[in-house]
Design a protein around this motif. Sequence first.
Motif, PDB file in Angstrom:
ATOM      1  N   THR A  78       0.831  -1.207   0.000  1.00  0.00           N
ATOM      2  CA  THR A  78       0.000   0.000   0.000  1.00  0.00           C
ATOM      3  C   THR A  78       0.867   1.260   0.000  1.00  0.00           C
ATOM      4  OG1 THR A  78      -1.784  -1.152   1.156  1.00  0.00           O
ATOM      5  CG2 THR A  78      -1.807   1.250   1.263  1.00  0.00           C
ATOM      6  N   LEU A  79       1.866   1.296   0.852  1.00  0.00           N
ATOM      7  CA  LEU A  79       2.755   2.459   0.905  1.00  0.00           C
ATOM      8  C   LEU A  79       3.526   2.623  -0.407  1.00  0.00           C
ATOM      9  CD1 LEU A  79       4.159   2.149   4.528  1.00  0.00           C
ATOM     10  CD2 LEU A  79       2.611   3.894   3.668  1.00  0.00           C
ATOM     11  N   CYS A  80       3.993   1.531  -0.959  1.00  0.00           N
ATOM     12  CA  CYS A  80       4.737   1.591  -2.214  1.00  0.00           C
ATOM     13  C   CYS A  80       3.845   2.072  -3.357  1.00  0.00           C
ATOM     14  CB  CYS A  80       5.348   0.224  -2.542  1.00  0.00           C
ATOM     15  SG  CYS A  80       6.712  -0.238  -1.434  1.00  0.00           S
ATOM     16  N   GLU A  81       2.592   1.641  -3.377  1.00  0.00           N
ATOM     17  CA  GLU A  81       1.665   2.097  -4.409  1.00  0.00           C
ATOM     18  C   GLU A  81       1.423   3.606  -4.293  1.00  0.00           C
ATOM     19  OE1 GLU A  81      -0.886  -2.005  -5.170  1.00  0.00           O
ATOM     20  OE2 GLU A  81      -1.654  -0.537  -3.748  1.00  0.00           O
ATOM     21  N   GLU A  82       1.338   4.098  -3.062  1.00  0.00           N
ATOM     22  CA  GLU A  82       1.173   5.533  -2.859  1.00  0.00           C
ATOM     23  C   GLU A  82       2.401   6.306  -3.376  1.00  0.00           C
ATOM     24  OE1 GLU A  82      -1.578   7.205  -1.890  1.00  0.00           O
ATOM     25  OE2 GLU A  82      -2.516   5.231  -1.977  1.00  0.00           O
ATOM     26  N   ILE A  83       3.571   5.757  -3.145  1.00  0.00           N
ATOM     27  CA  ILE A  83       4.798   6.389  -3.655  1.00  0.00           C
ATOM     28  C   ILE A  83       4.771   6.410  -5.172  1.00  0.00           C
ATOM     29  CG2 ILE A  83       7.312   6.125  -3.868  1.00  0.00           C
ATOM     30  CD1 ILE A  83       7.243   4.995  -0.956  1.00  0.00           C
ATOM     31  N   GLU A  84       4.356   5.295  -5.767  1.00  0.00           N
ATOM     32  CA  GLU A  84       4.262   5.227  -7.231  1.00  0.00           C
ATOM     33  C   GLU A  84       3.314   6.289  -7.770  1.00  0.00           C
ATOM     34  OE1 GLU A  84       5.066   0.913  -9.276  1.00  0.00           O
ATOM     35  OE2 GLU A  84       3.082   1.279  -8.444  1.00  0.00           O
ATOM     36  N   LYS A  85       2.157   6.434  -7.124  1.00  0.00           N
ATOM     37  CA  LYS A  85       1.182   7.438  -7.560  1.00  0.00           C
ATOM     38  C   LYS A  85       1.785   8.843  -7.490  1.00  0.00           C
ATOM     39  CE  LYS A  85      -2.910   4.867  -6.067  1.00  0.00           C
ATOM     40  NZ  LYS A  85      -3.986   4.799  -5.052  1.00  0.00           N
ATOM     41  N   ILE A  90       4.390  13.646  -9.878  1.00  0.00           N
ATOM     42  CA  ILE A  90       5.597  14.477  -9.991  1.00  0.00           C
ATOM     43  C   ILE A  90       6.013  14.580 -11.457  1.00  0.00           C
ATOM     44  CG2 ILE A  90       8.091  14.547  -9.507  1.00  0.00           C
ATOM     45  CD1 ILE A  90       7.352  13.366  -6.697  1.00  0.00           C
ATOM     46  N   GLU A  91       6.023  13.456 -12.153  1.00  0.00           N
ATOM     47  CA  GLU A  91       6.385  13.467 -13.578  1.00  0.00           C
ATOM     48  C   GLU A  91       5.445  14.381 -14.358  1.00  0.00           C
ATOM     49  OE1 GLU A  91       6.875   9.646 -15.522  1.00  0.00           O
ATOM     50  OE2 GLU A  91       7.769   8.839 -13.687  1.00  0.00           O
ATOM     51  N   LYS A  92       4.144  14.288 -14.090  1.00  0.00           N
ATOM     52  CA  LYS A  92       3.174  15.141 -14.784  1.00  0.00           C
ATOM     53  C   LYS A  92       3.424  16.622 -14.483  1.00  0.00           C
ATOM     54  CE  LYS A  92      -0.541  11.752 -15.170  1.00  0.00           C
ATOM     55  NZ  LYS A  92      -1.871  11.331 -14.729  1.00  0.00           N
ATOM     56  N   GLN A  93       3.705  16.936 -13.236  1.00  0.00           N
ATOM     57  CA  GLN A  93       3.979  18.328 -12.856  1.00  0.00           C
ATOM     58  C   GLN A  93       5.245  18.833 -13.549  1.00  0.00           C
ATOM     59  OE1 GLN A  93       1.993  20.315 -11.270  1.00  0.00           O
ATOM     60  NE2 GLN A  93       0.513  18.787 -10.626  1.00  0.00           N
ATOM     61  N   GLU A  94       6.277  17.982 -13.610  1.00  0.00           N
ATOM     62  CA  GLU A  94       7.518  18.376 -14.275  1.00  0.00           C
ATOM     63  C   GLU A  94       7.290  18.593 -15.769  1.00  0.00           C
ATOM     64  OE1 GLU A  94      10.108  15.204 -13.027  1.00  0.00           O
ATOM     65  OE2 GLU A  94      10.825  16.354 -11.288  1.00  0.00           O
ATOM     66  N   GLU A  95       6.465  17.728 -16.389  1.00  0.00           N
ATOM     67  CA  GLU A  95       6.130  17.894 -17.803  1.00  0.00           C
ATOM     68  C   GLU A  95       5.378  19.202 -18.018  1.00  0.00           C
ATOM     69  OE1 GLU A  95       3.961  14.372 -18.921  1.00  0.00           O
ATOM     70  OE2 GLU A  95       5.736  13.102 -18.763  1.00  0.00           O
ATOM     71  N   GLU A  96       4.466  19.527 -17.099  1.00  0.00           N
ATOM     72  CA  GLU A  96       3.693  20.762 -17.207  1.00  0.00           C
ATOM     73  C   GLU A  96       4.609  21.978 -17.068  1.00  0.00           C
ATOM     74  OE1 GLU A  96       0.331  22.968 -17.999  1.00  0.00           O
ATOM     75  OE2 GLU A  96       0.713  20.837 -18.255  1.00  0.00           O
ATOM     76  N   ILE A  97       5.568  21.909 -16.176  1.00  0.00           N
ATOM     77  CA  ILE A  97       6.538  22.999 -16.019  1.00  0.00           C
ATOM     78  C   ILE A  97       7.322  23.178 -17.315  1.00  0.00           C
ATOM     79  CG2 ILE A  97       8.691  23.673 -14.852  1.00  0.00           C
ATOM     80  CD1 ILE A  97       7.481  22.396 -12.287  1.00  0.00           C
ATOM     81  N   SER A  98       7.775  22.072 -17.888  1.00  0.00           N
ATOM     82  CA  SER A  98       8.511  22.144 -19.158  1.00  0.00           C
ATOM     83  C   SER A  98       7.638  22.731 -20.258  1.00  0.00           C
ATOM     84  CB  SER A  98       9.001  20.750 -19.573  1.00  0.00           C
ATOM     85  OG  SER A  98       9.977  20.293 -18.675  1.00  0.00           O
ATOM     86  N   ARG A  99       6.371  22.337 -20.295  1.00  0.00           N
ATOM     87  CA  ARG A  99       5.453  22.850 -21.314  1.00  0.00           C
ATOM     88  C   ARG A  99       5.280  24.355 -21.168  1.00  0.00           C
ATOM     89  NH1 ARG A  99       0.740  24.763 -22.024  1.00  0.00           N
ATOM     90  NH2 ARG A  99       0.067  24.550 -19.880  1.00  0.00           N
ATOM     91  N   ILE A 100       5.077  24.789 -19.911  1.00  0.00           N
ATOM     92  CA  ILE A 100       4.882  26.218 -19.637  1.00  0.00           C
ATOM     93  C   ILE A 100       6.134  26.997 -20.048  1.00  0.00           C
ATOM     94  CG2 ILE A 100       4.632  27.927 -17.788  1.00  0.00           C
ATOM     95  CD1 ILE A 100       2.833  25.803 -16.361  1.00  0.00           C
ATOM     96  N   ARG A 101       7.283  26.436 -19.805  1.00  0.00           N
ATOM     97  CA  ARG A 101       8.537  27.111 -20.176  1.00  0.00           C
ATOM     98  C   ARG A 101       8.790  27.049 -21.677  1.00  0.00           C
ATOM     99  NH1 ARG A 101      12.469  24.764 -15.434  1.00  0.00           N
ATOM    100  NH2 ARG A 101      11.887  26.266 -13.844  1.00  0.00           N
ATOM    101  N   GLY A 102       8.011  26.226 -22.379  1.00  0.00           N
ATOM    102  CA  GLY A 102       8.191  26.083 -23.821  1.00  0.00           C
ATOM    103  C   GLY A 102       9.305  25.140 -24.181  1.00  0.00           C
TER     104      GLY A 102
END
Length: 104
Positions: A78-85, A90-102
């Motif tokens: 359960t804890l490991c699944e939460e970390i995975e989520k 985090i990956e999505k947020q980083e992609e969004e930051i990259s998108r915003i920066r162009g």
Amino acid sequence: MKDKGASDMADFFEDLGKRISDVANDIGKKTEDTLEIQRRKSDIRTLRRASERDLMDIGRMIYDKFQKGEINDTDCITLCEEIEKRDIQIEKQEEEISRIRGEV
């Protein structure tokens, strides 16, 4: 009577010297105690940091085993699944930051 006065004065200075010496000894003892307490507190902090590092290492080992499918404990899973989520978020947020920066 001058002898008695001189004697009283000598006794006064002897008593004063003893009191000053006692105070100095008390201060010295308190300083030693304070330094010893600080040394011990420092040792405790060092031990706690070492334990925290070990706990983090245990967590990493369990997570690595989870990723390999080697964990059967449901609490750990359960804890490991939460970390995975969170990793996915985090990956999505980083992609969004990259998108915003162009950058993408």
